[in-house]
Design a protein around this motif. Structure first.
Motif, mmCIF file in Angstrom:
data_model
loop_
_atom_site.group_PDB
_atom_site.id
_atom_site.type_symbol
_atom_site.label_atom_id
_atom_site.label_comp_id
_atom_site.label_asym_id
_atom_site.label_seq_id
_atom_site.Cartn_x
_atom_site.Cartn_y
_atom_site.Cartn_z
ATOM 1 N N PHE A 52 0.804 -1.219 0.000
ATOM 2 C CA PHE A 52 0.000 0.000 0.000
ATOM 3 C C PHE A 52 0.835 1.267 0.000
ATOM 4 C CE2 PHE A 52 0.362 -1.698 4.292
ATOM 5 C CZ PHE A 52 0.812 -0.617 5.022
ATOM 6 N N GLY A 102 -8.516 -1.706 -0.730
ATOM 7 C CA GLY A 102 -7.091 -1.447 -0.703
ATOM 8 C C GLY A 102 -6.547 -0.994 -2.043
ATOM 9 N N VAL A 154 -6.787 2.672 -2.003
ATOM 10 C CA VAL A 154 -5.785 3.201 -1.067
ATOM 11 C C VAL A 154 -4.407 3.238 -1.715
ATOM 12 C CG1 VAL A 154 -4.653 2.821 1.151
ATOM 13 C CG2 VAL A 154 -7.118 2.466 0.945
ATOM 14 N N THR A 211 -14.039 2.644 -0.666
ATOM 15 C CA THR A 211 -13.290 2.049 0.445
ATOM 16 C C THR A 211 -14.237 1.038 1.088
ATOM 17 O OG1 THR A 211 -13.979 3.905 1.846
ATOM 18 C CG2 THR A 211 -11.821 4.049 0.816
ATOM 19 N N PRO A 225 -11.298 -0.373 8.370
ATOM 20 C CA PRO A 225 -10.321 -0.204 7.294
ATOM 21 C C PRO A 225 -8.885 -0.413 7.760
ATOM 22 C CG PRO A 225 -11.932 1.576 7.273
ATOM 23 C CD PRO A 225 -12.135 0.824 8.555
ATOM 24 N N ALA A 230 -5.726 3.332 5.287
ATOM 25 C CA ALA A 230 -6.902 4.017 4.736
ATOM 26 C C ALA A 230 -7.459 5.071 5.682
ATOM 27 C CB ALA A 230 -7.987 3.002 4.391
ATOM 28 N N THR A 231 -7.444 4.778 6.996
ATOM 29 C CA THR A 231 -8.039 5.716 7.950
ATOM 30 C C THR A 231 -7.272 7.034 8.002
ATOM 31 O OG1 THR A 231 -6.764 4.767 9.785
ATOM 32 C CG2 THR A 231 -8.967 3.863 9.373
ATOM 33 N N ILE A 248 -4.998 8.119 5.027
ATOM 34 C CA ILE A 248 -4.782 8.723 3.712
ATOM 35 C C ILE A 248 -6.085 9.136 3.031
ATOM 36 C CG2 ILE A 248 -4.834 6.657 2.244
ATOM 37 C CD1 ILE A 248 -2.223 9.537 2.151
ATOM 38 N N VAL A 249 -7.181 8.437 3.297
ATOM 39 C CA VAL A 249 -8.446 8.792 2.633
ATOM 40 C C VAL A 249 -8.941 10.166 3.092
ATOM 41 C CG1 VAL A 249 -10.861 8.144 2.266
ATOM 42 C CG2 VAL A 249 -9.079 6.394 2.178
ATOM 43 N N LEU A 256 -15.343 6.002 4.260
ATOM 44 C CA LEU A 256 -14.869 4.926 5.130
ATOM 45 C C LEU A 256 -16.010 4.286 5.914
ATOM 46 C CD1 LEU A 256 -11.625 6.620 6.468
ATOM 47 C CD2 LEU A 256 -11.714 4.626 4.962
#
Length: 249
Positions: free
Chosen positions: A87, A108, A111, A129, A138, A142-143, A145-146, A159
């Motif tokens: 990732f 992912g 991500v 996501t 997640p 992800a928590t 970068i999103v 999310l």
């Protein structure tokens, strides 16, 4: 590089294109795709001519995230998402990476694209996501970068809801990326790559290192927190049922 599902080649002087092309598995994180991605970025790291990387998929698919087998392995305690650390490959790459997400990017897979330095979306494609759709929280950073890339409100919504969003929908929501017709994504990425390739390599590397250092420093703490959440959420019987059901559909 010779890998049947990941192609890595220098398409112009200083510009390397990495193409995910596992048509049989629709660019899910199979062992072959993961190995190919890692090998591609190792090759890029050794290429002293490279000034920019374009990461893209094939046809309607950019990257489709975890396989059913991979998710079930995590559910059963036989693996973690950190076992295949794909990732953050774009983040750790010394030179700028452009995620030309011409096709669907799921879980992912989305991500992976967001960890690139530049993101280009397709109006027709689906971006999601999808972690919470399976019942687990997640992972893969992800928590962090999103919300960082999309803005907190939209990131939290994506999310939490795990809904599907067309590129056109995200464009209306004001995402800070170019959103263009699918047929134009690669042209847009190549234009940007050429602009980058005009710059001195050492300056590109130095500036990227400065700009992304806070993300690189923060990410390990976020991964630890996501792993702790997985211990609470991933091993529930309901999660296994959801994984099998959703992949069956």
């Amino acid at each position: 590089m010779t890998n049947p599902v990941v192609e890595c080649r220098e398409i112009e002087t200083g510009i390397v294109q990495v193409t995910l092309q596992d048509r049989e598995q629709k660019n899910t994180f199979t062992e072959g795709l993961v190995r190919g991605l890692i090998e591609a970025f190792e090759e890029i790291a050794a290429n002293e001519r490279c000034k920019a990387v374009i990461l893209t998929g094939y046809g309607n698919y950019f990257c489709s995230g975890g396989t059913m087998e991979g998710l079930l392995a995590i559910h059963e305690g036989r693996g973690r998402f950190t076992d295949a650390n794909v990732f953050a490959l774009a983040l750790e790459c010394k030179v700028p990476v452009i995620a030309a997400m011409q096709g669907h990017a799921i879980g992912g897979g989305f991500v992976v694209g967001l960890f690139a330095d530049f993101v280009i979306l397709s109006r027709e494609s689906v971006y999601t996501t999808s972690f919470m759709r399976f019942g687990f929280t997640p992972g893969m950073g992800a928590t962090y970068i999103v919300p960082k890339k999309l803005g907190f409100s939209l990131g939290e919504e994506m999310l939490m809801s795990a809904n599907n969003y067309r590129g056109a929908d995200l464009e209306k929501r004001g995402v800070p990326f170019p959103v263009v017709p699918r047929e134009d994504v690669m042209n847009r990425a190549l234009q940007l790559a050429r602009q980058l390739a005009e710059k001195p390599r050492v300056s590109l590397i130095t500036l990227k290192d400065h700009l992304v250092r806070p993300i690189r420093e923060e990410l390990p703490r976020v991964i630890e927190q996501e792993m702790a959440m997985h211990e609470k959420t991933f091993h529930k019987p309901e999660v296994k049922d959801r994984i099998i059901s959703l992949f069956g559909n």
